[in-house]
Design a protein around this motif. Structure first.
Motif, mmCIF file in Angstrom:
data_model
loop_
_atom_site.group_PDB
_atom_site.id
_atom_site.type_symbol
_atom_site.label_atom_id
_atom_site.label_comp_id
_atom_site.label_asym_id
_atom_site.label_seq_id
_atom_site.Cartn_x
_atom_site.Cartn_y
_atom_site.Cartn_z
ATOM 1 N N LEU A 1 4.077 15.176 1.776
ATOM 2 C CA LEU A 1 3.714 14.393 0.593
ATOM 3 C C LEU A 1 2.450 13.572 0.842
ATOM 4 O O LEU A 1 1.526 13.545 0.029
ATOM 5 C CB LEU A 1 4.853 13.445 0.232
ATOM 6 N N ARG B 1 -1.434 14.264 -0.680
ATOM 7 C CA ARG B 1 -2.094 13.187 -1.411
ATOM 8 C C ARG B 1 -3.474 12.901 -0.838
ATOM 9 O O ARG B 1 -4.453 12.727 -1.570
ATOM 10 C CB ARG B 1 -1.251 11.907 -1.318
ATOM 11 N N ARG C 1 -0.032 5.801 -2.490
ATOM 12 C CA ARG C 1 0.625 6.523 -3.559
ATOM 13 C C ARG C 1 1.873 7.250 -3.060
ATOM 14 O O ARG C 1 2.937 7.186 -3.669
ATOM 15 C CB ARG C 1 -0.349 7.534 -4.181
ATOM 16 N N THR D 1 6.360 7.427 -3.852
ATOM 17 C CA THR D 1 7.147 8.650 -4.051
ATOM 18 C C THR D 1 8.249 8.766 -2.999
ATOM 19 O O THR D 1 9.414 9.037 -3.320
ATOM 20 C CB THR D 1 6.243 9.887 -3.940
ATOM 21 N N ASP E 1 11.064 6.222 -3.577
ATOM 22 C CA ASP E 1 11.959 6.550 -4.692
ATOM 23 C C ASP E 1 12.872 7.724 -4.358
ATOM 24 O O ASP E 1 14.073 7.671 -4.594
ATOM 25 C CB ASP E 1 11.141 6.869 -5.952
ATOM 26 N N SER E 2 12.279 8.784 -3.808
ATOM 27 C CA SER E 2 13.102 9.972 -3.559
ATOM 28 C C SER E 2 14.097 9.705 -2.432
ATOM 29 O O SER E 2 15.270 10.070 -2.524
ATOM 30 C CB SER E 2 12.233 11.183 -3.260
ATOM 31 N N ASN E 3 13.653 9.029 -1.377
ATOM 32 C CA ASN E 3 14.559 8.793 -0.260
ATOM 33 C C ASN E 3 15.602 7.736 -0.566
ATOM 34 O O ASN E 3 16.735 7.840 -0.111
ATOM 35 C CB ASN E 3 13.779 8.407 0.991
ATOM 36 N N THR F 1 16.972 7.172 -3.433
ATOM 37 C CA THR F 1 18.023 7.817 -4.236
ATOM 38 C C THR F 1 19.026 8.518 -3.330
ATOM 39 O O THR F 1 20.236 8.376 -3.487
ATOM 40 C CB THR F 1 17.411 8.838 -5.203
ATOM 41 N N THR F 2 18.486 9.264 -2.362
ATOM 42 C CA THR F 2 19.380 9.969 -1.442
ATOM 43 C C THR F 2 20.163 8.980 -0.584
ATOM 44 O O THR F 2 21.353 9.173 -0.324
ATOM 45 C CB THR F 2 18.574 10.920 -0.543
ATOM 46 N N ILE G 1 17.868 5.962 -10.858
ATOM 47 C CA ILE G 1 16.762 6.640 -11.536
ATOM 48 C C ILE G 1 16.496 5.999 -12.903
ATOM 49 O O ILE G 1 15.366 5.862 -13.333
ATOM 50 C CB ILE G 1 17.063 8.155 -11.696
ATOM 51 N N TYR H 1 13.016 4.905 -13.313
ATOM 52 C CA TYR H 1 12.329 5.793 -14.255
ATOM 53 C C TYR H 1 12.866 5.533 -15.658
ATOM 54 O O TYR H 1 12.461 4.595 -16.314
ATOM 55 C CB TYR H 1 12.506 7.260 -13.845
ATOM 56 N N ILE I 1 17.917 16.511 -5.167
ATOM 57 C CA ILE I 1 17.548 15.313 -5.934
ATOM 58 C C ILE I 1 16.221 14.769 -5.420
ATOM 59 O O ILE I 1 15.368 14.311 -6.177
ATOM 60 C CB ILE I 1 18.666 14.235 -5.901
ATOM 61 N N ASN I 2 16.024 14.867 -4.118
ATOM 62 C CA ASN I 2 14.778 14.462 -3.483
ATOM 63 C C ASN I 2 13.602 15.227 -4.092
ATOM 64 O O ASN I 2 12.584 14.657 -4.489
ATOM 65 C CB ASN I 2 14.910 14.794 -1.997
ATOM 66 N N ILE J 1 12.917 14.259 -7.758
ATOM 67 C CA ILE J 1 12.310 12.935 -7.970
ATOM 68 C C ILE J 1 10.817 12.953 -7.645
ATOM 69 O O ILE J 1 10.033 12.248 -8.278
ATOM 70 C CB ILE J 1 13.083 11.877 -7.168
ATOM 71 N N VAL J 2 10.419 13.779 -6.681
ATOM 72 C CA VAL J 2 8.988 13.870 -6.370
ATOM 73 C C VAL J 2 8.220 14.300 -7.622
ATOM 74 O O VAL J 2 7.149 13.770 -7.932
ATOM 75 C CB VAL J 2 8.761 14.844 -5.199
ATOM 76 N N ASP K 1 8.223 11.507 -10.191
ATOM 77 C CA ASP K 1 7.276 10.477 -9.775
ATOM 78 C C ASP K 1 5.862 10.827 -10.247
ATOM 79 O O ASP K 1 5.118 9.973 -10.717
ATOM 80 C CB ASP K 1 7.329 10.369 -8.251
ATOM 81 N N ARG K 2 5.524 12.115 -10.141
ATOM 82 C CA ARG K 2 4.195 12.544 -10.575
ATOM 83 C C ARG K 2 4.056 12.444 -12.093
ATOM 84 O O ARG K 2 3.010 12.074 -12.613
ATOM 85 C CB ARG K 2 3.963 13.991 -10.094
#
Lengths: 529, 321
Positions: free
Chosen positions: A437, A441, A462, A466, A469-471, A473-474, B165, B169, B215-216, B219-220, B223-224
């Protein structure tokens, strides 16, 4: 270039050193006295371990409750030996009422047995009034005298006493049996001389004795602490009402506490004790019990040993109590843990324990490792080819990430099994995600015409959002799984969380630090990415 | 080298094709699960434990290798048999755990296998007392209670994921992210129902891993989308969605590939024990990546089209946090 506070290099140093320290036992030979003992164990499938078979004693339970009691004990045993779900034991019901437990790599089956068997049955029982107690002791004395042939140890003792009596020594008083000869008195209680303790203790556990003993009351010894061992004072033998006033299930929460040094109560001043909070019904029972029995003594009985028997001064309405006694801090802590976990639904007895070998063959183990190596190498080579210099840095921190996962599992008492290894290998494949990621970027920012330094900063800034947020959530999912899951599901959550935290740190802090230190130089307009 | 540097595939425009594909897969999976059922392994159902002694009477016969016994028992159809030395290996006592309920039948089968395939170890010995030492029904290692508990825990964790989320979001994104997760899990479980492969504790772990992975991935892309909604204020929402999916395509495919590489290495070289786990993971990565690219954000868009909540949602999404 970003100015670094001292925090970044220090956190990296702690990360690397911590990892090395907790992995160090793996590389130190057994016979060297190394301060860190805990070592990552290999699972039952890879190394084998110890098998312990236990029997749940269900004969005293109604037929309908037997199966449930066994299942319940299995669950409780699992909680005891597998706190974080990554110890990978095998626990199965066997036959009707046996429990088969296999523990990976246990060298001391006795210690393991003790841990499983610890029952921590807590009861609050009223101490019998003196005249009743005296009558009860006399009854028992008479019964034993009548059935002396059933108690070979006591019979032998009686013979010896008789011989002594004939020789002129007057140890046996008229009308008194052998049992009473073992009993002395303290100021207000019966007691057992220290040298007779073992005889009395085994008598109390003898099933013949338990069956013969009049119902309604029980004989229970007080706990023998270090001080008593040293002074060899007589040990109090309490006569308690059989029906407990409250039980362990009435306790909502137990915790170890240390009394303040200025406490007026000498029992807790500067000493560890266990503080108890009762459940709602427990609190009500406790209030009633204390209110109805002012002036009497209430014994706090833990695993059939009396820890204290304070006189009830007043009705206690607030649902709180404490267990004092000469605990060490460690003892008080482990007792509190046992009290918080449920106590066993029915007593268990060990049947046998033995060594067992690995469930997987050498071949499977070898091919598992080989496959892992191939997978990791593929990832490492790909990263180096695709992201060049930056990829090499990602590869470098990846090695520490793997080390971190193994070290963290060691700390949590984890065990490495074949599926576990496969899981870690997969984590490696996934953990490069954070790097990917960031690198993607940075490339985009470079495409947009930024200088390497600006691109690096913007890219990290940036991508960090990302990744967070993604990690997160997990991670939230993992925390919920830990909270609500049992056994292996819990263990999965622990390993998953470790992997997430490790890979986030490695990508956002560790790799960035190295990249900024090595890839950004004044006047340089290109970047190896 | 750059993969998908200027990718511009019509993911959004062609979304109905993928909706249909997914719908077909899900219906098929659910039918498979209902009709064929899941083949729960002994981890969940329990089985039979047999203790045998294989000390040959004839001193000339070499001691029985555990690997050889494994082979013989596996070949006899007990694929998931767990075989261990119990006690000192020199005593040649083995504990065999196999799945199944009928104790007597299994006892007979094992006896049969031992007498026909390993006669030199049982010759001249009493089969029922000397060779077969003990037979017991053993309960599940995990049990249905733990399975239900795992399902419960996953459902609760999904609720928490939606909430996170939602906060970070927007609600539709959270809901559709979880719908995509269900999609992944159902299809993977469907594969196991159709192939009737044993569903073990390890497969359950693979599914949990898939949940985290998918889910990871989703979400990426979210995010974009969030970022681009702030940048390209004039573009229409479908165009922004499509661009976001395309811009993250390189990353999605690369991460998918590195993870897939490790999973497929385990599949081909990892030996029989982790074969099914590696299969579940490899399939899971494909399904998870597919749903992130083609399903999750397209479902969000589709919801916007139908409920006309687009403006509100975007306002919520792009407000400064």
């Amino acid at each position: 270039m970003r100015k670094y506070s001292w925090l970044t290099p220090v956190s990296i140093l702690i990360f690397v050193l911590g990892t090395l320290i907790f992995l160090s036992p793996l590389f130190v030979p057994e016979d060297v006295n190394w301060p860190i003992k805990q070592k990552l164990k290999l699972g039952l499938d890879l190394r084998g371990g110890t098998q312990i078979v236990l029997t749940v004693v269900t004969k005293d339970l109604p037929e309908a409750d037997k199966a449930a009691a066994v299942e319940n004990n299995i669950r409780i045993i699992r909680n005891r030996i597998d706190q974080f779900g990554i110890a990978e034991p095998t626990i199965q019901k066997m036959g009707e009422s046996d429990i088969l437990v296999q523990l990976p790599g246990v060298k001391d089956p006795i210690a393991a047995e003790n841990l499983i068997m610890k029952s921590a049955v807590l009861e609050f029982k009223l101490v019998a009034e003196p005249e009743i107690a005296e009558k009860f002791i006399n009854q028992i004395d008479a019964i034993i005298q009548e059935n002396l042939y059933k108690f070979p140890v006591l019979a032998k003792l009686a013979e010896e006493d008789k011989a002594l009596a004939k020789a002129g020594a007057d140890t046996v008083k008229a009308g008194e049996g052998i049992f009473k000869s073992l009993i002395t008195t303290t100021e207000r209680d019966f007691a057992v001389r220290y040298e007779d303790l073992d005889i009395v203790r085994s008598l109390l556990q003898d099933s013949t004795f338990v069956n013969l003993k009049p119902k309604g009351y029980d004989l229970v010894l007080e706990s023998v602490d270090e001080k008593k061992k040293a002074s060899r004072e007589p040990v109090v033998l309490y006569v308690l009402e059989s029906t407990p006033q409250l039980k362990g299930t009435d306790v909502d929460r137990a915790s170890m506490e240390i009394g303040p040094s200025d406490s007026p109560n000498p029992q807790i001043a500067n000493k560890p004790y266990i503080s108890l909070t009762f459940t709602r019904t427990g609190a009500r029972k406790f209030a009633n019990c204390t209110g109805d029995n002012i002036g009497r003594r209430l014994a706090i009985v833990l695993d059939n040993t009396v820890y204290s028997a304070p006189v009830i001064q007043d009705r206690i309405p607030d649902g709180k109590a404490m267990i004092t006694g000469q605990f060490t801090e460690q003892e008080a802590k482990s007792l509190a843990i046992l009290l918080n976990n449920e106590s066993l639904s029915a007593p268990i007895e060990p049947k046998y324990s033995t060594q067992v070998s690995a469930t997987l063959g050498e071949d499977s183990i070898k091919s598992g490792f080989r496959a892992g190596l191939i997978g990791i190498l593929a990832v490492i080579i790909f990263m180096a080819l695709y992201y060049k210099g930056a990829g090499l840095i990602a590869d470098f921190v990846l090695i520490f990430n793997v080390g971190f996962i193994l070290a963290a599992m060691t700390i949590f008492g984890g065990t490495l099994t074949m599926p576990g290894i496969a899981g870690i290998i997969l984590t490696i494949g996934m953990s490069v995600d954070a790097n990917v990621l960031i690198f993607e970027r940075i490339r985009e920012e470079l495409d947009a015409g930024r200088t390497p330094s600006a691109a690096l900063n913007a890219g990290f800034k940036r991508a960090t959002v990302t990744i967070m947020d993604s990690n997160l959530t997990t991670l939230i999912a993992a925390i919920v799984l830990y909270q609500f899951g049992t056994g292996p599901v819990k263990g999965f959550a622990v390993t998953l969380s470790i992997g997430i935290v490790g890979s986030m740190f490695c990508a956002i802090v560790f790799a960035r630090y190295i990249m900024e230190k090595t890839m950004i130089k004044p006047g340089k307009t290109t970047m190896s990415i | 080298m750059r993969l998908f540097q200027n990718a511009n595939y019509p993911f959004v425009e062609k979304r109905y094709i993928f909706f249909v594909i997914s719908a077909v897969l899900i219906v098929a999976s659910i039918l498979g699960i209902i009709i064929k059922g899941i083949n729960w392994s002994t981890d969940f159902t329990g089985g039979v434990s047999i203790v045998i002694n294989m000390q040959p009477k004839d001193k000339q016969v070499p001691p029985l290798e555990i690997e050889h016994l494994r082979e013989v028992i596996n070949d006899a159809g007990f694929k998931e048999a767990e075989i261990q030395f119990i006690g000192d290996p020199s005593n040649a006592t083995f504990q065999i755990k196999v799945g199944g309920e009928d104790v007597n039948k299994i006892r007979d089968q094992i006896t049969e296998v031992l007498t026909t395939k390993l006669p030199e170890y049982v010759q001249g010995r009493d089969l029922q007392t000397d060779v077969i030492r003990q037979v017991d029904v053993v309960g599940a290692k995990a049990g249905m209670e733990m399975r239900n508990n795992a399902i419960m825990a996953v459902l609760i964790s999904m609720v928490f994921m939606i909430i996170y989320i939602w906060v970070r979001y927007e609600f539709t994104f959270g809901l559709m992210g979880i719908v995509a997760l269900f999609h992944d899990v159902i299809i993977l479980v469907g594969v196991f129902a159709f192939t009737q492969k044993e569903f073990t504790m390890t497969i359950l772990a693979a599914i949990l891993t898939l949940v985290g992975y998918s889910i990871n991935d989703t979400i990426v892309i979210y995010d974009r989308i969030r970022e681009d909604l702030k940048i390209y204020r004039k573009d229409s929402v479908p165009i922004i969605f499509n661009r976001a999916i395309n811009k993250t395509l390189g990353r999605t495919v690369i991460t998918g590939s590195t993870t897939f590489a490790t999973a497929i290495a385990l599949y081909f070289f990892g030996g029989p024990v982790i074969h099914d786990f590696a299969l579940a993971m490899s399939l899971g990565i494909i399904i998870g990546t597919y749903s992130s690219i083609f399903i999750a954000s397209n479902l969000v868009l589709e919801t916007f089209v139908h409920t006309r909540t687009e403006k509100q949602a975007i306002k919520h999404l792009t407000k400064k946090k």
